[in-house]
Design an enzyme around this catalytic site. Structure first.
Site, PDB file in Angstrom:
ATOM      1  CB  SER A 240      -0.985   0.219   1.025  1.00 29.58           C
ATOM      2  OG  SER A 240      -1.587  -1.083   1.258  1.00 29.58           O
TER       3      SER A 240
ATOM      4  CG  HIS B  32      -2.951  -4.504  -2.304  1.00 29.71           C
ATOM      5  ND1 HIS B  32      -1.780  -5.084  -2.054  1.00 29.71           N
ATOM      6  CD2 HIS B  32      -3.578  -3.840  -1.540  1.00 29.71           C
ATOM      7  CE1 HIS B  32      -1.676  -4.778  -0.788  1.00 29.71           C
ATOM      8  NE2 HIS B  32      -2.566  -4.053  -0.471  1.00 29.71           N
TER       9      HIS B  32
ATOM     10  NE  ARG C  70       3.267  -8.071   0.501  1.00 26.24           N
ATOM     11  CZ  ARG C  70       3.921  -7.060   0.708  1.00 26.24           C
ATOM     12  NH1 ARG C  70       3.609  -5.892   0.796  1.00 26.24           N
ATOM     13  NH2 ARG C  70       5.175  -7.292   1.099  1.00 26.24           N
ATOM     14  CB  THR C  71      -1.397 -14.054  -1.644  1.00 25.46           C
ATOM     15  OG1 THR C  71      -1.663 -14.003  -3.306  1.00 25.46           O
ATOM     16  CG2 THR C  71      -2.519 -14.852  -1.066  1.00 25.46           C
ATOM     17  CG  HIS C  72      -2.209  -9.201   2.285  1.00 25.89           C
ATOM     18  ND1 HIS C  72      -2.744  -8.869   1.217  1.00 25.89           N
ATOM     19  CD2 HIS C  72      -1.444  -8.559   2.830  1.00 25.89           C
ATOM     20  CE1 HIS C  72      -1.957  -7.718   1.169  1.00 25.89           C
ATOM     21  NE2 HIS C  72      -1.295  -7.346   2.189  1.00 25.89           N
TER      22      HIS C  72
ATOM     23  CD  GLU D  26      -2.059  -4.521  14.277  1.00 25.56           C
ATOM     24  OE1 GLU D  26      -2.349  -3.251  14.027  1.00 25.56           O
ATOM     25  OE2 GLU D  26      -1.906  -5.252  13.214  1.00 25.56           O
TER      26      GLU D  26
ATOM     27  CB  SER E 156       2.224  -8.081   4.406  1.00 24.29           C
ATOM     28  OG  SER E 156       3.164  -6.956   4.409  1.00 24.29           O
TER      29      SER E 156
ATOM     30  CG  ASN F 162      -2.225   3.445  10.513  1.00 26.09           C
ATOM     31  OD1 ASN F 162      -2.064   2.712   9.476  1.00 26.09           O
ATOM     32  ND2 ASN F 162      -2.444   2.723  11.808  1.00 26.09           N
TER      33      ASN F 162
END
Ligand code: HPA
Length: 277
Positions: free
Chosen positions: A44, A76, A97-99, A198, A217, A240
């Protein structure tokens, strides 16, 4: 070979390295570039860097390459791009990208890294957007990853594959990045599983155990890159401050917005670093 149904990596008896070799052959065929020197995964906020690296030789939709799928996520890209730098080096730009949080398993998460290694790339540049724990950091700031804490309870390594992770994020490459931008700070990246952000308590835990950056990631990919013998550079864009460090709620829109604002600056920084690699 492009696949229409199912992903070959989901077949439990399949050899993921064999599938990566097939993917590398697909890339060579679709781009006309036999070998790549460097691979870059764009997270990102880093998307525009590809345009600044050099001349785009070919752009390939990710789902035309064995084992890849288009990312579901807004922000993405879903392409693999072959770029030739002014110095004549071939960079494989991974915008797909595969998370881990997608739930397709670790093999799919690290397939792009294994494929990059199979194309010949010896350097793996992993970028991401992430939450910053250091209160002095500001959204839009890039930081170098100095090390990681893998909180996913998963590994891309299967069986008794004991791999040393000392200097996983190459000190040499971090020094080189700081020669381009001496103001670059660095920190320890904590990979959480996500896709929820989180809790403030989890961010405090990450801080207590030595983390400075939280994201979803990179750590699993870095381990696979090390297994493949690549030298790794990791960079996070602080999109952030992490939950509880900033008092306002986190949102994906905020993350994308910080990425959009920072994109021109961090993309040119990344392009200069890659030129110097
Ligand atoms: N946490 C986890 N992932 C993220 C964050 C965050 O605060 N920001 C961007 N990706």
């Amino acid at each position: 070979m492009p696949h229409t149904a199912g992903n070959p990596l989901d077949e439990p008896t399949a050899d993921p390295f064999e599938i990566a070799a097939q993917a590398a052959a697909d890339i060579a065929r679709l781009t006309g570039v036999e070998r790549h020197d460097i691979a870059v995964t764009l997270g990102s906020g880093w998307g525009r860097a590809a345009d600044l690296l050099g001349e785009t030789v070919a752009t390939v939709p990710a789902d035309e390459v064995t084992g890849f799928s288009r990312p579901a996520l807004a922000g993405h890209v879903g392409t693999l791009r072959s770029v030739r730098t002014p110095a004549g080096r071939h960079v494989l730009v991974i915008g797909a990208r595969t998370h881990f949080y997608e739930g397709h398993g670790v093999r799919r998460v690290v397939h792009s890294v294994r494929t990059a290694a199979a194309t010949g790339a010896r350097t793996m540049v992993l970028t991401n957007g992430a939450g910053g724990i250091r209160e002095t950091w500001r959204p839009g700031q890039p930081v170098l990853i100095s090390d990681h804490i893998n909180l996913t309870a998963a590994s891309p390594l299967e069986g008794a594959t004991f791999i040393d992770l000392t200097d996983l994020y190459s000190a040499r490459l971090r020094d080189l990045a700081r020669q381009i931008d001496p103001a670059l700070d660095e920190g320890v990246y904590c990979q959480f599983r996500g896709p929820h952000y989180e809790t403030p308590a989890e961010v405090q835990m990450a801080k207590t155990i030595g983390g400075h950056i939280v994201g979803m990631s990179t750590a699993l990919e870095a381990i696979a890159a090390r297994e493949a013998g690549m030298e790794i550079l990791g960079m996070s864009l602080v999109t952030n401050l992490a939950a509880g460090i900033q008092t306002t709620p986190l949102s994906h829109e905020e993350v994308l917005e910080a990425g959009r604002e920072a994109e021109p600056v961090i993309s040119s920084l990344l392009a200069r670093i890659i030129e110097a690699l």
